[in-house]
Motif scaffolding. Structure first.
Motif, PDB file in Angstrom:
ATOM      1  N   ASP A  61       4.820  -9.110 -15.667  1.00  0.00           N
ATOM      2  CA  ASP A  61       4.584  -8.515 -16.985  1.00  0.00           C
ATOM      3  C   ASP A  61       3.637  -7.327 -16.877  1.00  0.00           C
ATOM      4  O   ASP A  61       3.829  -6.306 -17.540  1.00  0.00           O
ATOM      5  N   GLY A  62       2.624  -7.441 -16.041  1.00  0.00           N
ATOM      6  CA  GLY A  62       1.678  -6.341 -15.864  1.00  0.00           C
ATOM      7  C   GLY A  62       2.355  -5.101 -15.301  1.00  0.00           C
ATOM      8  O   GLY A  62       2.118  -3.980 -15.771  1.00  0.00           O
ATOM      9  N   ALA A  63       3.195  -5.289 -14.300  1.00  0.00           N
ATOM     10  CA  ALA A  63       3.915  -4.160 -13.703  1.00  0.00           C
ATOM     11  C   ALA A  63       4.886  -3.545 -14.715  1.00  0.00           C
ATOM     12  O   ALA A  63       5.006  -2.311 -14.819  1.00  0.00           O
ATOM     13  N   ARG A  64       5.533  -4.393 -15.470  1.00  0.00           N
ATOM     14  CA  ARG A  64       6.484  -3.944 -16.496  1.00  0.00           C
ATOM     15  C   ARG A  64       5.765  -3.142 -17.576  1.00  0.00           C
ATOM     16  O   ARG A  64       6.196  -2.070 -17.979  1.00  0.00           O
ATOM     17  N   ASP A  65       4.630  -3.693 -18.059  1.00  0.00           N
ATOM     18  CA  ASP A  65       3.856  -3.009 -19.089  1.00  0.00           C
ATOM     19  C   ASP A  65       3.328  -1.666 -18.582  1.00  0.00           C
ATOM     20  O   ASP A  65       3.293  -0.684 -19.331  1.00  0.00           O
ATOM     21  N   ALA A  66       2.917  -1.616 -17.318  1.00  0.00           N
ATOM     22  CA  ALA A  66       2.430  -0.365 -16.742  1.00  0.00           C
ATOM     23  C   ALA A  66       3.553   0.676 -16.694  1.00  0.00           C
ATOM     24  O   ALA A  66       3.342   1.854 -17.022  1.00  0.00           O
ATOM     25  N   TRP A  67       4.754   0.252 -16.301  1.00  0.00           N
ATOM     26  CA  TRP A  67       5.879   1.180 -16.246  1.00  0.00           C
ATOM     27  C   TRP A  67       6.198   1.702 -17.643  1.00  0.00           C
ATOM     28  O   TRP A  67       6.371   2.912 -17.840  1.00  0.00           O
ATOM     29  N   LEU A  68       6.277   0.797 -18.618  1.00  0.00           N
ATOM     30  CA  LEU A  68       6.581   1.197 -19.992  1.00  0.00           C
ATOM     31  C   LEU A  68       5.473   2.083 -20.563  1.00  0.00           C
ATOM     32  O   LEU A  68       5.744   3.070 -21.251  1.00  0.00           O
ATOM     33  N   GLY A  69       4.218   1.736 -20.263  1.00  0.00           N
ATOM     34  CA  GLY A  69       3.099   2.568 -20.698  1.00  0.00           C
ATOM     35  C   GLY A  69       3.181   3.966 -20.103  1.00  0.00           C
ATOM     36  O   GLY A  69       2.868   4.960 -20.764  1.00  0.00           O
ATOM     37  N   GLY A  70       3.615   4.055 -18.864  1.00  0.00           N
ATOM     38  CA  GLY A  70       3.791   5.348 -18.219  1.00  0.00           C
ATOM     39  C   GLY A  70       4.866   6.197 -18.869  1.00  0.00           C
ATOM     40  O   GLY A  70       4.871   7.418 -18.729  1.00  0.00           O
ATOM     41  N   LYS A  71       5.754   5.551 -19.589  1.00  0.00           N
ATOM     42  CA  LYS A  71       6.804   6.260 -20.321  1.00  0.00           C
ATOM     43  C   LYS A  71       6.380   6.545 -21.761  1.00  0.00           C
ATOM     44  O   LYS A  71       7.188   6.988 -22.577  1.00  0.00           O
ATOM     45  N   GLY A  72       5.111   6.240 -22.094  1.00  0.00           N
ATOM     46  CA  GLY A  72       4.596   6.578 -23.421  1.00  0.00           C
ATOM     47  C   GLY A  72       4.691   5.475 -24.458  1.00  0.00           C
ATOM     48  O   GLY A  72       4.442   5.709 -25.638  1.00  0.00           O
ATOM     49  N   PHE A  73       5.026   4.251 -24.045  1.00  0.00           N
ATOM     50  CA  PHE A  73       5.133   3.146 -24.991  1.00  0.00           C
ATOM     51  C   PHE A  73       3.832   2.356 -25.051  1.00  0.00           C
ATOM     52  O   PHE A  73       3.131   2.233 -24.047  1.00  0.00           O
ATOM     53  N   THR A  74       3.540   1.822 -26.212  1.00  0.00           N
ATOM     54  CA  THR A  74       2.471   0.835 -26.373  1.00  0.00           C
ATOM     55  C   THR A  74       3.148  -0.525 -26.395  1.00  0.00           C
ATOM     56  O   THR A  74       4.069  -0.744 -27.188  1.00  0.00           O
ATOM     57  N   VAL A  75       2.706  -1.434 -25.536  1.00  0.00           N
ATOM     58  CA  VAL A  75       3.308  -2.765 -25.441  1.00  0.00           C
ATOM     59  C   VAL A  75       2.363  -3.780 -26.076  1.00  0.00           C
ATOM     60  O   VAL A  75       1.206  -3.884 -25.683  1.00  0.00           O
ATOM     61  N   MET A  76       2.879  -4.511 -27.051  1.00  0.00           N
ATOM     62  CA  MET A  76       2.126  -5.587 -27.688  1.00  0.00           C
ATOM     63  C   MET A  76       2.774  -6.903 -27.287  1.00  0.00           C
ATOM     64  O   MET A  76       3.986  -7.044 -27.400  1.00  0.00           O
ATOM     65  N   ARG A  77       1.971  -7.848 -26.848  1.00  0.00           N
ATOM     66  CA  ARG A  77       2.493  -9.169 -26.478  1.00  0.00           C
ATOM     67  C   ARG A  77       1.856 -10.215 -27.376  1.00  0.00           C
ATOM     68  O   ARG A  77       0.643 -10.237 -27.539  1.00  0.00           O
ATOM     69  N   PHE A  78       2.695 -11.067 -27.942  1.00  0.00           N
ATOM     70  CA  PHE A  78       2.226 -12.166 -28.785  1.00  0.00           C
ATOM     71  C   PHE A  78       2.798 -13.469 -28.253  1.00  0.00           C
ATOM     72  O   PHE A  78       3.962 -13.533 -27.857  1.00  0.00           O
ATOM     73  N   TRP A  79       1.993 -14.501 -28.263  1.00  0.00           N
ATOM     74  CA  TRP A  79       2.470 -15.828 -27.890  1.00  0.00           C
ATOM     75  C   TRP A  79       3.402 -16.343 -28.971  1.00  0.00           C
ATOM     76  O   TRP A  79       3.191 -16.089 -30.163  1.00  0.00           O
ATOM     77  N   ASN A  80       4.413 -17.083 -28.588  1.00  0.00           N
ATOM     78  CA  ASN A  80       5.360 -17.657 -29.542  1.00  0.00           C
ATOM     79  C   ASN A  80       4.648 -18.475 -30.610  1.00  0.00           C
ATOM     80  O   ASN A  80       4.994 -18.397 -31.794  1.00  0.00           O
ATOM     81  N   ASP A  81       3.648 -19.264 -30.216  1.00  0.00           N
ATOM     82  CA  ASP A  81       2.909 -20.068 -31.199  1.00  0.00           C
ATOM     83  C   ASP A  81       2.248 -19.204 -32.260  1.00  0.00           C
ATOM     84  O   ASP A  81       2.233 -19.556 -33.435  1.00  0.00           O
ATOM     85  N   ASP A  82       1.675 -18.072 -31.850  1.00  0.00           N
ATOM     86  CA  ASP A  82       1.056 -17.173 -32.828  1.00  0.00           C
ATOM     87  C   ASP A  82       2.099 -16.630 -33.797  1.00  0.00           C
ATOM     88  O   ASP A  82       1.852 -16.542 -35.003  1.00  0.00           O
ATOM     89  N   ILE A  83       3.263 -16.265 -33.285  1.00  0.00           N
ATOM     90  CA  ILE A  83       4.321 -15.738 -34.146  1.00  0.00           C
ATOM     91  C   ILE A  83       4.771 -16.799 -35.147  1.00  0.00           C
ATOM     92  O   ILE A  83       4.952 -16.510 -36.331  1.00  0.00           O
ATOM     93  N   LEU A  84       4.921 -18.025 -34.693  1.00  0.00           N
ATOM     94  CA  LEU A  84       5.417 -19.094 -35.563  1.00  0.00           C
ATOM     95  C   LEU A  84       4.360 -19.610 -36.543  1.00  0.00           C
ATOM     96  O   LEU A  84       4.683 -19.948 -37.681  1.00  0.00           O
TER      97      LEU A  84
END
Length: 141
Positions: free
Chosen positions: A70-93
């Protein structure tokens, strides 16, 4: 399986948390914003993305705790100009309104940043709690 076929399969097999979030984000219901779900971006498929503000929202189960991928993925996406927000399923529910409020803040922050800077800088949200995965946004009740 190519990314588009994989994304299509994911759309038909959403978790309860993804379904709950999609109910609020779909069809311009949320701030009049257009979100896409299970969207291929580069080598990845993201859960939800708002392209206008370049905000990605990920709904994660326990298997993501401490994930180096996930860290590597978020870094790649961040490098493309995206902000990545991650939420736990329990928090969403259990705290849907608080999760949605965090997403509103991120979209507004990115819209202001883009207006003032004329460019985008990718980021990953910082945690608001003591969760073991530093890349997740924790919603306090």
């Amino acid at each position: 399986m190519d990314k588009r076929a994989f994304a299509k399969a994911l759309r038909s097999d959403m978790t309860d948390a993804e379904r709950r979030l999609w109910f609020h984000l779909r069809a311009h219901r949320f701030l009049g914003a257009k979100f896409r779900r299970q969207q291929p971006i580069g080598p990845y498929v993201v859960d939800f993305v708002h392209f206008a503000s370049r905000v990605i929202v990920e709904a994660d189960g326990g298997g993501h705790a401490g994930s180096t991928r996930d860290g590597a993925r978020d870094a790649w996406l961040g490098g493309k100009g995206f902000t990545v927000m991650r939420f736990w399923n329990d928090d969403i529910l259990l705290r849907t309104d608080e999760v949605l409020a965090e997403i509103v803040l991120a979209i507004e922050r990115e819209d202001v940043r883009a207006d003032h800077a004329g460019r985008r800088v990718g980021t990953t949200t910082s945690p608001h709690g003591a969760h073991p995965s530093a890349a997740h946004t924790s919603v306090e009740s």
